[in-house]
Design a protein around this motif. Structure first.
Motif, PDB file in Angstrom:
ATOM      1  N   LYS A  29       0.836  -1.213   0.000  1.00  0.00           N
ATOM      2  CA  LYS A  29       0.000   0.000   0.000  1.00  0.00           C
ATOM      3  C   LYS A  29       0.859   1.247   0.000  1.00  0.00           C
ATOM      4  O   LYS A  29       1.865   1.326   0.705  1.00  0.00           O
ATOM      5  CB  LYS A  29      -0.922   0.024   1.220  1.00  0.00           C
ATOM      6  CG  LYS A  29      -2.141  -0.843   1.066  1.00  0.00           C
ATOM      7  CD  LYS A  29      -3.111  -0.569   2.198  1.00  0.00           C
ATOM      8  CE  LYS A  29      -4.341  -1.460   2.070  1.00  0.00           C
ATOM      9  NZ  LYS A  29      -5.244  -1.269   3.191  1.00  0.00           N
ATOM     10  N   GLY A  37      -5.922   9.253  -0.255  1.00  0.00           N
ATOM     11  CA  GLY A  37      -6.158   7.894  -0.738  1.00  0.00           C
ATOM     12  C   GLY A  37      -4.928   7.013  -0.652  1.00  0.00           C
ATOM     13  O   GLY A  37      -3.794   7.495  -0.645  1.00  0.00           O
ATOM     14  N   GLN A  38      -5.188   5.713  -0.568  1.00  0.00           N
ATOM     15  CA  GLN A  38      -4.130   4.708  -0.577  1.00  0.00           C
ATOM     16  C   GLN A  38      -4.357   3.772  -1.752  1.00  0.00           C
ATOM     17  O   GLN A  38      -5.487   3.355  -2.017  1.00  0.00           O
ATOM     18  CB  GLN A  38      -4.124   3.906   0.719  1.00  0.00           C
ATOM     19  CG  GLN A  38      -3.747   4.711   1.932  1.00  0.00           C
ATOM     20  CD  GLN A  38      -3.756   3.880   3.206  1.00  0.00           C
ATOM     21  OE1 GLN A  38      -3.893   2.654   3.180  1.00  0.00           O
ATOM     22  NE2 GLN A  38      -3.609   4.551   4.338  1.00  0.00           N
ATOM     23  N   ALA A  53      -7.524   1.512  -2.695  1.00  0.00           N
ATOM     24  CA  ALA A  53      -7.921   0.586  -1.627  1.00  0.00           C
ATOM     25  C   ALA A  53      -8.509   1.288  -0.409  1.00  0.00           C
ATOM     26  O   ALA A  53      -9.166   0.645   0.414  1.00  0.00           O
ATOM     27  CB  ALA A  53      -6.712  -0.244  -1.197  1.00  0.00           C
ATOM     28  N   TRP A  54      -8.248   2.585  -0.266  1.00  0.00           N
ATOM     29  CA  TRP A  54      -8.742   3.340   0.881  1.00  0.00           C
ATOM     30  C   TRP A  54      -8.882   4.799   0.477  1.00  0.00           C
ATOM     31  O   TRP A  54      -8.057   5.322  -0.276  1.00  0.00           O
ATOM     32  CB  TRP A  54      -7.773   3.221   2.053  1.00  0.00           C
ATOM     33  CG  TRP A  54      -8.142   4.056   3.240  1.00  0.00           C
ATOM     34  CD1 TRP A  54      -8.987   3.710   4.253  1.00  0.00           C
ATOM     35  CD2 TRP A  54      -7.689   5.382   3.541  1.00  0.00           C
ATOM     36  NE1 TRP A  54      -9.079   4.737   5.169  1.00  0.00           N
ATOM     37  CE2 TRP A  54      -8.288   5.783   4.753  1.00  0.00           C
ATOM     38  CE3 TRP A  54      -6.836   6.266   2.903  1.00  0.00           C
ATOM     39  CZ2 TRP A  54      -8.067   7.019   5.338  1.00  0.00           C
ATOM     40  CZ3 TRP A  54      -6.608   7.512   3.480  1.00  0.00           C
ATOM     41  CH2 TRP A  54      -7.221   7.872   4.687  1.00  0.00           C
ATOM     42  N   LYS A  56      -9.972   8.685   2.281  1.00  0.00           N
ATOM     43  CA  LYS A  56     -10.270   9.407   3.509  1.00  0.00           C
ATOM     44  C   LYS A  56     -11.771   9.684   3.608  1.00  0.00           C
ATOM     45  O   LYS A  56     -12.365   9.556   4.667  1.00  0.00           O
ATOM     46  CB  LYS A  56      -9.483  10.712   3.552  1.00  0.00           C
ATOM     47  CG  LYS A  56      -9.561  11.456   4.848  1.00  0.00           C
ATOM     48  CD  LYS A  56      -8.629  12.657   4.828  1.00  0.00           C
ATOM     49  CE  LYS A  56      -8.575  13.293   6.193  1.00  0.00           C
ATOM     50  NZ  LYS A  56      -7.598  14.398   6.213  1.00  0.00           N
ATOM     51  N   PRO A  58     -14.749   8.267   1.402  1.00  0.00           N
ATOM     52  CA  PRO A  58     -15.277   7.477   0.290  1.00  0.00           C
ATOM     53  C   PRO A  58     -16.736   7.787  -0.051  1.00  0.00           C
ATOM     54  O   PRO A  58     -17.205   7.443  -1.131  1.00  0.00           O
ATOM     55  CB  PRO A  58     -15.137   6.039   0.771  1.00  0.00           C
ATOM     56  CG  PRO A  58     -15.213   6.146   2.263  1.00  0.00           C
ATOM     57  CD  PRO A  58     -14.581   7.461   2.611  1.00  0.00           C
ATOM     58  N   LEU A  82     -13.907   3.975  -4.869  1.00  0.00           N
ATOM     59  CA  LEU A  82     -13.177   3.024  -4.047  1.00  0.00           C
ATOM     60  C   LEU A  82     -13.108   1.675  -4.762  1.00  0.00           C
ATOM     61  O   LEU A  82     -14.135   1.115  -5.143  1.00  0.00           O
ATOM     62  CB  LEU A  82     -13.845   2.872  -2.677  1.00  0.00           C
ATOM     63  CG  LEU A  82     -13.057   2.115  -1.620  1.00  0.00           C
ATOM     64  CD1 LEU A  82     -11.734   2.809  -1.317  1.00  0.00           C
ATOM     65  CD2 LEU A  82     -13.872   1.984  -0.348  1.00  0.00           C
TER      66      LEU A  82
END
Length: 144
Positions: A29, A37-38, A53-54, A56, A58, A82
C-alpha cells in the motif's frame, strides 16, 4: 562438465530470483501526498497494477459512495471510486523503474502514460502525455 553446467544453472536461477524479488519490492500500500487515498499495488502475471484501496472520504455527506462520474466511459460513471484500478500494465525494467503503464486520475477522468521509480519507501509517480517531459510528478509514501 556436469558440475559446471549445474553450477551455471544455479547461478542463473539465483539471479532470476533476486531480480523477481527486487521487482516485487513495489508491492503493498502507498499513500498519496495529500493523504486522501491509498493505492494497493499488486501483480498479475509479470505486470503490476494498483487499485484505490482506501479513501479518507469514500462517501458523500448523504452516505452514498463517491462515483467515478468523470469517467469518459458512460458505463463506468456509476461505479464507486473506491476499488478502481488506477495503475495498469507496468513492467519492471530491472533498475527500480516500472514503465509502459498507465495511471487513471478519477478527479479528472483522464488516463495518462506513467512511469514509476522506487527509492526505498518513496514511489515517484510521473504521469504524462506523449513524452515524460510533459507531465506531473508525485511522491507516494509506503504505508507501514
Amino acid at each position: 562438465m556436469k558440475k559446471t553446467c549445474v553450477a551455471l544453472l544455479l547461478i542463473v536461477a539465483c539471479a532470476f530470483t533476486a531480480s523477481a524479488q527486487k521487482a516485487d519490492a513495489i508491492l503493498g500500500k502507498w499513500i498519496n501526498p495529500s493523504g486522501e487515498g491509498q493505492v494497493l499495488i499488486y501483480k498479475k502475471g509479470d505486470k503490476y497494477y494498483g487499485k484505490l484501496a482506501w479513501m479518507k472520504e469514500p462517501n458523500h455527506a448523504n452516505g452514498n459512495p463517491k462515483l467515478d462520474a468523470l469517467n469518459p466511459d458512460k458505463a463506468l460513471q456509476s461505479r464507486p471510486k473506491l476499488g478502481i484500478e488506477l495503475l495498469k500494465d507496468f513492467t519492471f525494467d530491472g533498475d527500480d523503474v516500472y514503465e509502459d503503464g498507465t495511471i487513471y486520475d478519477p478527479k479528472s477522468g483522464k488516463t495518462y502514460s506513467c512511469k514509476m521509480t522506487l527509492k526505498g519507501d518513496v514511489l515517484k509517480i510521473r504521469g504524462y502525455i506523449g513524452i515524460s517531459l510533459f507531465g506531473r510528478s508525485e511522491n507516494w509514501a509506503r504505508v507501514k
